[in-house]
Design a protein around this motif. Sequence first.
Motif, PDB file in Angstrom:
ATOM      1  N   ASN A   1       0.879  -1.694  -0.033  1.00  7.40           N
ATOM      2  CA  ASN A   1       0.370   0.400   0.206  1.00  7.40           C
ATOM      3  C   ASN A   1       0.959   1.375   0.187  1.00  7.40           C
ATOM      4  N   LEU A   2       0.283   2.449  -0.669  1.00  4.58           N
ATOM      5  CA  LEU A   2       1.500   2.882  -1.022  1.00  4.58           C
ATOM      6  C   LEU A   2       0.649   4.679  -1.290  1.00  4.58           C
ATOM      7  N   VAL A   3       1.307   5.505   0.018  1.00  7.01           N
ATOM      8  CA  VAL A   3       0.381   6.698   0.374  1.00  7.01           C
ATOM      9  C   VAL A   3       0.959   7.708  -0.262  1.00  7.01           C
ATOM     10  N   GLU A   4       0.640   8.769  -0.820  1.00  6.51           N
ATOM     11  CA  GLU A   4       1.433  10.367  -1.629  1.00  6.51           C
ATOM     12  C   GLU A   4       1.035  11.229  -0.687  1.00  6.51           C
ATOM     13  N   SER A   5       2.549  11.866  -0.427  1.00  4.50           N
ATOM     14  CA  SER A   5       2.102  13.322   0.424  1.00  4.50           C
ATOM     15  C   SER A   5       2.938  14.651  -0.179  1.00  4.50           C
ATOM     16  N   GLY A   6       2.534  15.687   0.135  1.00  7.34           N
ATOM     17  CA  GLY A   6       3.877  17.176  -0.330  1.00  7.34           C
ATOM     18  C   GLY A   6       3.644  17.634  -1.204  1.00  7.34           C
ATOM     19  N   GLY A   7       2.284  17.046  -2.375  1.00  3.90           N
ATOM     20  CA  GLY A   7       1.790  17.692  -3.599  1.00  3.90           C
ATOM     21  C   GLY A   7       1.348  19.269  -2.342  1.00  3.90           C
ATOM     22  N   GLY A   8       1.412  20.177  -3.543  1.00  2.76           N
ATOM     23  CA  GLY A   8       0.912  21.948  -3.380  1.00  2.76           C
ATOM     24  C   GLY A   8       0.358  22.891  -4.635  1.00  2.76           C
ATOM     25  N   LEU A   9       0.485  24.372  -4.185  1.00  2.00           N
ATOM     26  CA  LEU A   9       0.665  25.124  -5.530  1.00  2.00           C
ATOM     27  C   LEU A   9       2.194  25.711  -5.020  1.00  2.00           C
ATOM     28  N   VAL A  10       3.096  25.659  -5.854  1.00  6.35           N
ATOM     29  CA  VAL A  10       4.062  26.798  -5.580  1.00  6.35           C
ATOM     30  C   VAL A  10       4.503  27.950  -7.281  1.00  6.35           C
ATOM     31  N   GLN A  11       4.902  28.623  -7.105  1.00  2.00           N
ATOM     32  CA  GLN A  11       5.436  28.945  -8.527  1.00  2.00           C
ATOM     33  C   GLN A  11       6.650  28.332  -8.789  1.00  2.00           C
ATOM     34  N   ALA A  12       6.681  29.061 -10.470  1.00  5.01           N
ATOM     35  CA  ALA A  12       7.550  28.854 -11.157  1.00  5.01           C
ATOM     36  C   ALA A  12       9.275  28.946 -11.229  1.00  5.01           C
ATOM     37  N   GLY A  13      10.175  27.598 -10.998  1.00  4.29           N
ATOM     38  CA  GLY A  13      11.418  28.383 -10.183  1.00  4.29           C
ATOM     39  C   GLY A  13      11.000  27.246  -8.776  1.00  4.29           C
ATOM     40  N   ALA A  14      10.042  27.318  -8.104  1.00  2.00           N
ATOM     41  CA  ALA A  14      10.394  26.126  -7.210  1.00  2.00           C
ATOM     42  C   ALA A  14      10.985  25.211  -6.574  1.00  2.00           C
ATOM     43  N   SER A  15      10.774  25.314  -5.765  1.00  2.00           N
ATOM     44  CA  SER A  15      11.421  22.970  -5.332  1.00  2.00           C
ATOM     45  C   SER A  15      10.455  22.994  -4.746  1.00  2.00           C
ATOM     46  N   LEU A  16       9.638  21.264  -4.370  1.00  4.56           N
ATOM     47  CA  LEU A  16       9.183  20.826  -4.270  1.00  4.56           C
ATOM     48  C   LEU A  16       9.265  19.374  -3.658  1.00  4.56           C
ATOM     49  N   ARG A  17       9.318  18.457  -2.251  1.00  3.99           N
ATOM     50  CA  ARG A  17       9.819  17.129  -2.561  1.00  3.99           C
ATOM     51  C   ARG A  17       7.965  16.786  -1.765  1.00  3.99           C
ATOM     52  N   LEU A  18       8.151  15.227  -3.089  1.00  5.96           N
ATOM     53  CA  LEU A  18       7.363  14.494  -2.884  1.00  5.96           C
ATOM     54  C   LEU A  18       7.765  13.254  -1.791  1.00  5.96           C
ATOM     55  N   SER A  19       6.440  13.012  -0.739  1.00  7.50           N
ATOM     56  CA  SER A  19       6.761  11.431  -0.002  1.00  7.50           C
ATOM     57  C   SER A  19       6.088  11.025  -0.498  1.00  7.50           C
ATOM     58  N   CYS A  20       6.443   9.431  -0.618  1.00  4.33           N
ATOM     59  CA  CYS A  20       5.441   7.850  -0.651  1.00  4.33           C
ATOM     60  C   CYS A  20       6.011   7.433   0.377  1.00  4.33           C
ATOM     61  N   ALA A  21       4.712   7.025   1.195  1.00  5.31           N
ATOM     62  CA  ALA A  21       5.024   5.911   2.277  1.00  5.31           C
ATOM     63  C   ALA A  21       4.620   4.606   1.796  1.00  5.31           C
TER      64      ALA A  21
END
Length: 122
Positions: A3-23
């Motif tokens: 079973n996989l559960v993602e998190s960390g999504g969201g709204l960001v501006q161009a050029g930004a960084s984001l980290r997604l996690s999957c437990a």
Amino acid sequence: QVNLVESGGGLVQAGASLRLSCAAFGPTFSTYPMGWFRQAPGKEREFVAAISGSGSSAYFGDSVNGRFAISRDNAKNTVYLQMNSLKPEDTAVYYCAADRIIGQVMGAPRYWGQGTQVTVSS
């Protein structure tokens, strides 16, 4: 069964960084190669990245190569997708995936998470 559960999504501006996690919930996580896919509205699901069970090998789709990184922490049963220099065209639902063979993960994995939305504004 994994079973996989993602998190960390969201709204960001161009050029930004984001980290997604999957437990991952299930036995022997370290034996499963893991991957990330994404699907934008009106488009087919696209391979983003994959990582071997040990974490020693990683693979990337052409559109993210050089901007995204994938890693895993087997002690925490978690895989990460670090997304840098985000562009509006990266906007999509991002899915975590798993299977027993890395080739299968990159093509047609059996196990999927529910997805997390990433939106990049211009």
